[in-house]
Design a protein around this motif. Structure first.
Motif, mmCIF file in Angstrom:
data_model
loop_
_atom_site.group_PDB
_atom_site.id
_atom_site.type_symbol
_atom_site.label_atom_id
_atom_site.label_comp_id
_atom_site.label_asym_id
_atom_site.label_seq_id
_atom_site.Cartn_x
_atom_site.Cartn_y
_atom_site.Cartn_z
ATOM 1 N N ASN A 220 -0.140 8.449 -3.726
ATOM 2 C CA ASN A 220 1.272 8.215 -4.022
ATOM 3 C C ASN A 220 1.977 7.488 -2.882
ATOM 4 O OD1 ASN A 220 1.204 9.527 -6.550
ATOM 5 N ND2 ASN A 220 1.569 11.525 -5.615
ATOM 6 N N GLU A 221 1.709 7.921 -1.658
ATOM 7 C CA GLU A 221 2.327 7.280 -0.501
ATOM 8 C C GLU A 221 1.815 5.860 -0.309
ATOM 9 O OE1 GLU A 221 3.199 10.979 2.521
ATOM 10 O OE2 GLU A 221 1.104 10.411 2.155
ATOM 11 N N ALA A 222 0.545 5.634 -0.634
ATOM 12 C CA ALA A 222 -0.039 4.304 -0.468
ATOM 13 C C ALA A 222 0.620 3.290 -1.402
ATOM 14 C CB ALA A 222 -1.547 4.354 -0.713
ATOM 15 N N VAL A 223 0.841 3.658 -2.666
ATOM 16 C CA VAL A 223 1.461 2.697 -3.585
ATOM 17 C C VAL A 223 2.929 2.472 -3.220
ATOM 18 C CG1 VAL A 223 -0.157 3.098 -5.478
ATOM 19 C CG2 VAL A 223 1.933 4.465 -5.351
ATOM 20 N N CYS A 224 3.590 3.501 -2.720
ATOM 21 C CA CYS A 224 4.976 3.322 -2.255
ATOM 22 C C CYS A 224 5.024 2.382 -1.056
ATOM 23 C CB CYS A 224 5.587 4.671 -1.891
ATOM 24 S SG CYS A 224 6.015 5.704 -3.310
ATOM 25 N N PHE A 225 4.049 2.507 -0.168
ATOM 26 C CA PHE A 225 4.002 1.612 0.983
ATOM 27 C C PHE A 225 3.785 0.170 0.541
ATOM 28 C CE2 PHE A 225 1.726 -0.747 4.249
ATOM 29 C CZ PHE A 225 2.591 -0.602 5.328
ATOM 30 N N CYS A 226 2.945 -0.029 -0.455
ATOM 31 C CA CYS A 226 2.720 -1.385 -0.967
ATOM 32 C C CYS A 226 4.044 -2.026 -1.387
ATOM 33 C CB CYS A 226 1.756 -1.350 -2.151
ATOM 34 S SG CYS A 226 0.042 -0.966 -1.725
ATOM 35 N N ASN A 227 4.856 -1.296 -2.127
ATOM 36 C CA ASN A 227 6.151 -1.818 -2.551
ATOM 37 C C ASN A 227 7.089 -2.036 -1.367
ATOM 38 O OD1 ASN A 227 5.506 -1.993 -5.245
ATOM 39 N ND2 ASN A 227 7.118 -0.618 -5.948
ATOM 40 N N LEU A 228 7.081 -1.114 -0.426
ATOM 41 C CA LEU A 228 7.935 -1.248 0.752
ATOM 42 C C LEU A 228 7.586 -2.503 1.543
ATOM 43 C CD1 LEU A 228 10.014 -0.133 2.809
ATOM 44 C CD2 LEU A 228 8.118 1.133 3.856
ATOM 45 N N LEU A 229 6.298 -2.720 1.774
ATOM 46 C CA LEU A 229 5.881 -3.892 2.538
ATOM 47 C C LEU A 229 6.178 -5.175 1.770
ATOM 48 C CD1 LEU A 229 4.577 -4.762 5.193
ATOM 49 C CD2 LEU A 229 2.359 -4.715 4.036
ATOM 50 N N SER A 230 5.996 -5.148 0.466
ATOM 51 C CA SER A 230 6.339 -6.314 -0.352
ATOM 52 C C SER A 230 7.823 -6.651 -0.195
ATOM 53 C CB SER A 230 6.023 -6.046 -1.825
ATOM 54 O OG SER A 230 4.649 -5.850 -2.028
ATOM 55 N N HIS A 231 8.673 -5.635 -0.285
ATOM 56 C CA HIS A 231 10.116 -5.842 -0.149
ATOM 57 C C HIS A 231 10.472 -6.422 1.209
ATOM 58 C CE1 HIS A 231 14.396 -5.127 -0.695
ATOM 59 N NE2 HIS A 231 14.415 -4.518 0.483
ATOM 60 N N LYS A 232 9.861 -5.893 2.255
ATOM 61 C CA LYS A 232 10.188 -6.327 3.612
ATOM 62 C C LYS A 232 9.684 -7.735 3.911
ATOM 63 C CE LYS A 232 10.663 -1.878 5.960
ATOM 64 N NZ LYS A 232 11.916 -2.191 6.664
ATOM 65 N N THR A 233 8.686 -8.193 3.180
ATOM 66 C CA THR A 233 8.118 -9.521 3.425
ATOM 67 C C THR A 233 8.512 -10.542 2.367
ATOM 68 O OG1 THR A 233 6.056 -8.824 2.349
ATOM 69 C CG2 THR A 233 6.147 -8.635 4.747
ATOM 70 N N GLY A 234 9.456 -10.187 1.505
ATOM 71 C CA GLY A 234 9.984 -11.135 0.531
ATOM 72 C C GLY A 234 9.088 -11.380 -0.661
ATOM 73 N N LEU A 235 8.206 -10.451 -0.979
ATOM 74 C CA LEU A 235 7.334 -10.585 -2.138
ATOM 75 C C LEU A 235 7.842 -9.701 -3.262
ATOM 76 C CD1 LEU A 235 3.870 -10.396 -0.318
ATOM 77 C CD2 LEU A 235 5.081 -12.462 -1.057
ATOM 78 N N GLN A 236 7.443 -10.034 -4.472
ATOM 79 C CA GLN A 236 7.873 -9.245 -5.630
ATOM 80 C C GLN A 236 7.071 -7.956 -5.700
ATOM 81 O OE1 GLN A 236 7.464 -11.232 -9.404
ATOM 82 N NE2 GLN A 236 8.719 -9.736 -10.501
ATOM 83 N N GLU A 237 7.743 -6.836 -5.834
ATOM 84 C CA GLU A 237 7.073 -5.545 -5.856
ATOM 85 C C GLU A 237 6.140 -5.426 -7.063
ATOM 86 O OE1 GLU A 237 10.170 -2.668 -5.679
ATOM 87 O OE2 GLU A 237 10.740 -3.186 -3.625
ATOM 88 N N TYR A 238 4.948 -4.934 -6.803
ATOM 89 C CA TYR A 238 3.904 -4.880 -7.829
ATOM 90 C C TYR A 238 4.038 -3.649 -8.726
ATOM 91 C CZ TYR A 238 -0.761 -5.374 -9.859
ATOM 92 O OH TYR A 238 -1.815 -5.532 -10.740
ATOM 93 N N TYR B 4 1.630 0.220 9.517
ATOM 94 C CA TYR B 4 2.321 1.257 8.747
ATOM 95 C C TYR B 4 3.612 1.689 9.440
ATOM 96 C CZ TYR B 4 2.903 5.438 5.884
ATOM 97 O OH TYR B 4 3.398 6.384 5.013
ATOM 98 N N CYS B 5 3.556 1.897 10.742
ATOM 99 C CA CYS B 5 4.729 2.358 11.470
ATOM 100 C C CYS B 5 5.777 1.256 11.626
ATOM 101 C CB CYS B 5 4.316 2.907 12.834
ATOM 102 S SG CYS B 5 3.331 4.425 12.713
ATOM 103 N N ALA B 6 5.337 0.009 11.737
ATOM 104 C CA ALA B 6 6.282 -1.102 11.824
ATOM 105 C C ALA B 6 7.094 -1.213 10.546
ATOM 106 C CB ALA B 6 5.534 -2.401 12.091
ATOM 107 N N ALA B 7 6.465 -0.956 9.404
ATOM 108 C CA ALA B 7 7.151 -1.075 8.119
ATOM 109 C C ALA B 7 8.004 0.140 7.784
ATOM 110 C CB ALA B 7 6.134 -1.313 7.009
ATOM 111 N N THR B 8 7.532 1.330 8.163
ATOM 112 C CA THR B 8 8.212 2.561 7.768
ATOM 113 C C THR B 8 9.177 3.086 8.823
ATOM 114 O OG1 THR B 8 6.432 3.958 8.665
ATOM 115 C CG2 THR B 8 6.244 3.248 6.344
ATOM 116 N N GLY B 9 9.043 2.627 10.078
ATOM 117 C CA GLY B 9 9.873 3.142 11.152
ATOM 118 C C GLY B 9 9.387 4.457 11.725
ATOM 119 N N LYS B 10 8.246 4.921 11.262
ATOM 120 C CA LYS B 10 7.665 6.160 11.788
ATOM 121 C C LYS B 10 6.927 5.882 13.088
ATOM 122 C CE LYS B 10 7.166 8.223 7.201
ATOM 123 N NZ LYS B 10 6.233 8.827 6.202
ATOM 124 N N SER B 11 6.546 6.941 13.792
ATOM 125 C CA SER B 11 5.845 6.815 15.063
ATOM 126 C C SER B 11 4.373 7.160 14.886
ATOM 127 C CB SER B 11 6.453 7.741 16.112
ATOM 128 O OG SER B 11 7.807 7.416 16.345
#
Length: 219
Positions: free
Chosen positions: A63-81, A39-46
């Motif tokens: 709400n935060e969980a589904v946003c994280f799913c899209n964020l991780l998809s974007h960072k790993t080159g996958l299509q956002e769900y 989670y912290c690697a993807a979001t930059g949080k500590s």
């Protein structure tokens, strides 16, 4: 992630006591709940502490969980769900996307059971951190035995958000979470135990696990 085979699972509505079956296509599910390390690697949080890296991330709302799913998809080159409309009030699923998402309630229960017919996939002391053995705190992932499909911490340690609305007629937008936690009594740590809360809710024993649609099931 673990590839979960296609199959069928039976569900039950707590209020109406209606029972039904869901036929599932093969899908992918994380071996562990999402950790602070990921989670912290993807979001930059500590993380909250140096020792928390391998612990499930908590205090995360639906709400935060589904946003994280899209964020991780974007960072790993996958299509956002997920597609967010009306300033995030309307969230829709792109069923053709290969990105990360929350499991459905049916997928979660099916994967938790891993072919076992009973309430749990093994002896609770050996598979889960719960009120009776957790010493009152969260634990690192993977310290207990996995189920037959190689999934760890499906029961105990942290509750896990699912995609589904619980009961819109009574609870409105409340979403489902499953699995029990380090603070939960033994009876609450079972494959068919259902809980719910508002999608903005977060607490210290509630996290989430990532899913993806299997390539064969995409259109």
């Amino acid at each position: 992630m673990i590839r979960i085979p296609a199959g069928e699972v039976g569900l039950r509505d707590d209020r109406t006591r209606r029972e039904w079956s869901v036929r599932l296509s093969s899908f992918l599910l994380g071996s562990f709940p999402v950790t602070y390390e990921l989670y912290c690697a993807a979001t930059g949080k500590s993380p909250p502490s140096a020792d928390a890296a391998r612990q499930p991330v908590v205090h995360i709302s639906w709400n935060e969980a589904v946003c994280f799913c899209n964020l991780l998809s974007h960072k790993t080159g996958l299509q956002e769900y997920y597609e967010f409309r009306n300033d995030g009030e309307d969230i829709r699923c792109n069923l053709d996307a290969d990105g990360y998402r929350l499991p459905s309630e049916a997928e979660w229960q099916y994967a938790c059971k891993a072919g076992v017919a009973g309430y749990r996939y093994g002896d609770l002391e050996r598979i889960a951190w719960y009120q009776g053995n957790s010493s009152g705190h969260i634990h690192g992932v993977g310290e207990k035995e996995p189920n037959a499909w190689g999934l760890y911490d499906m029961l105990g340690n942290v509750w896990e958000w699912c995609w589904d609305v619980y009961d819109p007629e009574v609870y409105g937008p409340y979403r489902i979470f499953r699995g029990g936690s380090w603070a939960e009594e033994a009876r609450g740590c079972g494959a068919s135990c259902r809980r719910r809360s508002h999608p903005s809710f977060g607490i210290d024993d509630l996290g989430f696990r990532l899913a993806r649609s299997s390539p064969q099931s995409l259109g």
